[in-house]
Design an enzyme around this catalytic site. Structure first.
Site, short mmCIF file in Angstrom:
data_model
loop_
_atom_site.label_atom_id
_atom_site.label_comp_id
_atom_site.label_asym_id
_atom_site.label_seq_id
_atom_site.Cartn_x
_atom_site.Cartn_y
_atom_site.Cartn_z
N ARG A 1 0.83 -1.19 0.00
CA ARG A 1 0.00 0.00 0.00
C ARG A 1 0.87 1.25 0.00
O ARG A 1 1.89 1.32 0.69
CB ARG A 1 -0.90 0.03 1.24
CG ARG A 1 -1.80 -1.18 1.39
CD ARG A 1 -2.81 -1.27 0.27
NE ARG A 1 -3.78 -0.18 0.30
CZ ARG A 1 -4.66 0.07 -0.66
NH1 ARG A 1 -4.66 -0.68 -1.75
NH2 ARG A 1 -5.52 1.06 -0.55
N VAL A 2 0.49 2.25 -0.79
CA VAL A 2 1.31 3.45 -0.86
C VAL A 2 1.24 4.26 0.43
O VAL A 2 2.11 5.08 0.69
CB VAL A 2 0.92 4.34 -2.05
CG1 VAL A 2 1.24 3.65 -3.36
CG2 VAL A 2 -0.55 4.74 -1.99
N ASP A 3 0.19 4.01 1.24
CA ASP A 3 0.17 4.68 2.53
C ASP A 3 1.01 3.93 3.56
O ASP A 3 1.21 4.41 4.67
CB ASP A 3 -1.26 4.88 3.05
CG ASP A 3 -2.10 3.61 3.00
OD1 ASP A 3 -1.55 2.54 2.70
OD2 ASP A 3 -3.32 3.70 3.27
N ASP A 4 1.51 2.73 3.20
CA ASP A 4 2.45 2.00 4.05
C ASP A 4 3.87 2.34 3.63
O ASP A 4 4.66 1.49 3.25
CB ASP A 4 2.23 0.49 3.94
CG ASP A 4 0.93 0.05 4.61
OD1 ASP A 4 0.41 0.84 5.40
OD2 ASP A 4 0.48 -1.06 4.33
#
Length: 598
Positions: free
Chosen positions: A500-503
């Site tokens: 995930r790009v938020d990870d």
């Protein structure tokens, strides 16, 4: 096939859709209608508009009518190795019709929601199919979620009925599901949603009737009523774009998102992806370890396999009970040919070495599959070399709850595999990797994974929240479906999911994906499992914190800590040596000495 699916999607998918039964054929001019660009109006995705069908009929009746009524539709393996069962397609049809007739008798009809909170009993897919048969919208909630989580979902979809069981055993642990449901129904009532029926299956292997709390007038024992209903139930023919199911997935705001899938496109897509991504043959015995509380259990335990007339294995227990060899015992017992599981399970079994694998034959295995997260190359090789004896191709699938089916995946034997890569897109899928400004990148690159055009299995909206649907998935990059995942493409065109790009951890202005660091850590021979998160750092903004589970028999030492840091430093290739030294030196660790598989 792939090229045709891109050049002529209407013709390609129409030919496949013709393999199923439609009470009324779709409008040939409206095979697909879409707008994925928020700047040009509301988001719209429609497939097979005007067509009328029923997914339960196609998954069950069609198999019986074609002469496969005596074929095993479902094998069931209980928590204890001595517990098992099976149903032919004819027997499955009878049980689905009886439950469908009961649901109709208590007022459940087309468009009504039914919440299903069951463990992996055969009654779980039976309940899904029964709802689909009468046009009701099922919302399966994973039977490991809390009462609060269940109540949230009940309040949101306002079901006519809840289907559950008294209890389940996972390994040695007893989980009183009915008590959880009772608590959630009390909480739901406080929020104005009163559920009139709680149909409860008596899971005798877990708990007796007498030990179950009961509310007369609302609670009904499945075994007391359902078997009394006829084994014939008329099919409710529904429009291709009528809702089939709601499945709630986690949201960044804390409020779960009700992903809504419709009937026609999802039916065609889940069946087609199953058939090709696993190279399905009529004699295969297929086992997916996922729970039906997740999208994998919808598409690849229930609908995809049954639409192909497959024999499906359903497992109630824990894969390390009574010992870590349970999975391979089951493979040999049923002659499993296709085995589909998650990297988490693979890594947990790796921790126990090869002893528990080698004691079983596994000769029946033909195709392996991975789902749920990017599989690190070390786990991929163990899966391939040890479990599959270096002879079974691995379908390393990338997809989401929202996509309904596989999006990027190998097709067994079709092209060379690279450990850890999902390889190439499935038919009809046009992936694009874009930069932060939404510019599509060509060739070897890394960025945000988007999809250019719609596909039949795409979800249509978030239940009751169209604004959130458009804002989350279509506004970040106008004209694209934004997956929320990062992806790299190598010089050969293979796709590598980075999580995930938020990870992403931003250390001194450099973005490091948690999946990259985790993959590096678990490649260390003394690390069994790792999870990485960000921590605040007064100088660098964020630092890296790793939770590490060590291989059995390995003890913590400062030398081991340094060795793990060096492993990460050497494998995060996006950084040069100077930055690598600066960013990875102060990696904090919490070493976990025990590991309990959930």
């Amino acid at each position: 096939m792939y090229q045709r699916s891109i050049d002529d999607p209407a013709g390609f998918w129409s030919e496949i859709a013709e393999e199923f039964y439609w009470e009324q054929r779709w409008n040939p001019d409206e095979v697909c209608s879409e707008n994925l660009d928020v700047t040009k109006g509301p988001i719209k995705i429609e497939w097979f508009k005007g067509g009328r069908t029923n997914i339960c009929y196609n998954a069950v009746d069609r198999n019986v009518e074609s002469g496969n009524g005596d074929k095993i539709a479902m094998y069931w393996e209980g928590n204890e190795p001595s517990q098992d069962g099976k149903l032919t397609y004819s027997e499955l049809l009878d049980k689905v019709c009886q439950l469908a007739n009961y649901l109709k008798s208590v007022g459940v009809g087309k468009g009504d929601a039914v919440v299903i909170y069951l463990p992996m009993l055969m009654e779980l897919p039976i309940a899904m199919l029964a709802c689909a048969r009468i046009g009701a919208v099922h919302s399966v909630v994973f039977a490991g979620f809390s009462a609060d989580a269940l109540a949230q979902r009940i309040v949101d979809c306002k079901p006519k009925a809840v289907i559950t069981c008294n209890a389940v055993k996972r390994g040695l642990k007893l989980i009183p599901l009915k008590d959880i449901v009772d608590t959630s129904l009390v909480e739901s009532a406080k929020n104005g949603v009163n559920v009139g029926i709680c149909l409860t299956y008596e899971n005798q292997s877990a708990l007796n009737k007498v030990d179950t709390q009961w509310k007369p007038g609302r609670d009904v024992w499945w075994q007391d009523v359902v078997p009394n209903f006829p084994t014939k139930c008329d099919v409710e023919w529904v429009d291709a774009e009528d809702p089939l199911f709601l499945l709630y997935t986690s949201g960044s705001t804390g409020k779960p998102k009700g992903v809504l899938h419709t009937t026609g496109g999802y039916m065609v897509y889940s069946a087609t992806t199953f058939k090709h991504a696993f190279d399905y043959k009529p004699g295969d015995v297929y086992w997916c370890t996922a729970d039906c509380g997740w999208i994998t259990g919808h598409s690849y335990v229930t609908y995809g396999p049954l639409l192909n007339g497959a024999s499906v294995l359903i497992f109630e227990g824990a894969p390390n009970y009574p010992d870590p060899g349970r999975s391979w015992d089951i493979v040999d017992k049923y002659g499993v040919t296709i085995f589909y599981t998650a990297p988490t399970l693979i890594r947990s079994l790796m921790r126990d070495g090869t002893e528990y694998v080698d004691r079983y034959s596994r000769k029946s295995l033909r195709v392996l599959g991975s789902v749920g997260e990017p599989i690190n190359p070390t786990a991929w090789r163990w899966f391939y070399d040890v479990v599959g004896d270096s002879r079974c191709p691995i379908s390393d699938t990338w997809w989401q709850t929202e996509t309904g089916g596989f999006m990027i995946t190998p097709l067994p034997g079709a092209w060379p595999q690279k450990p850890g890569s999902a390889t190439f897109p499935f038919f009809g899928v046009q992936p694009a990797i874009v930069d932060e400004k939404g510019r599509e990148l060509e060739g070897e690159c890394s960025g945000y994974l988007c999809i250019k055009k719609s596909w039949p299995g795409a979800f249509r909206t978030l239940y009751g929240d169209k604004d959130r649907y458009e804002t989350t998935y279509f506004k970040p990059f106008a004209g694209y479906y934004f997956s929320g995942d990062g992806c790299s493409r190598d010089k050969d065109g293979y796709h590598w999911l980075t999580g995930r790009v938020d990870d992403v951890i931003n250390v001194s202005g450099h973005r490091i994906g948690t999946a990259e660091v985790e993959s590096a850590l678990v490649s260390h021979p003394k690390c069994a499992e790792a999870a990485v998160v960000a921590i605040d750092h007064e100088v660098k903004g964020q630092g890296i914190y790793a939770f590490v589970t060590l291989v059995d028999g390995v003890s913590y030492s400062d030398d081991l800590r340094k060795s793990l840091i060096m492993t990460v430093r050497s494998q995060v290739h996006l950084l040069d040596d100077v930055w690598s030294n600066n960013l990875i030196t102060n990696c904090h660790f919490l070493f976990l000495t025990t590991y309990n598989f959930p």
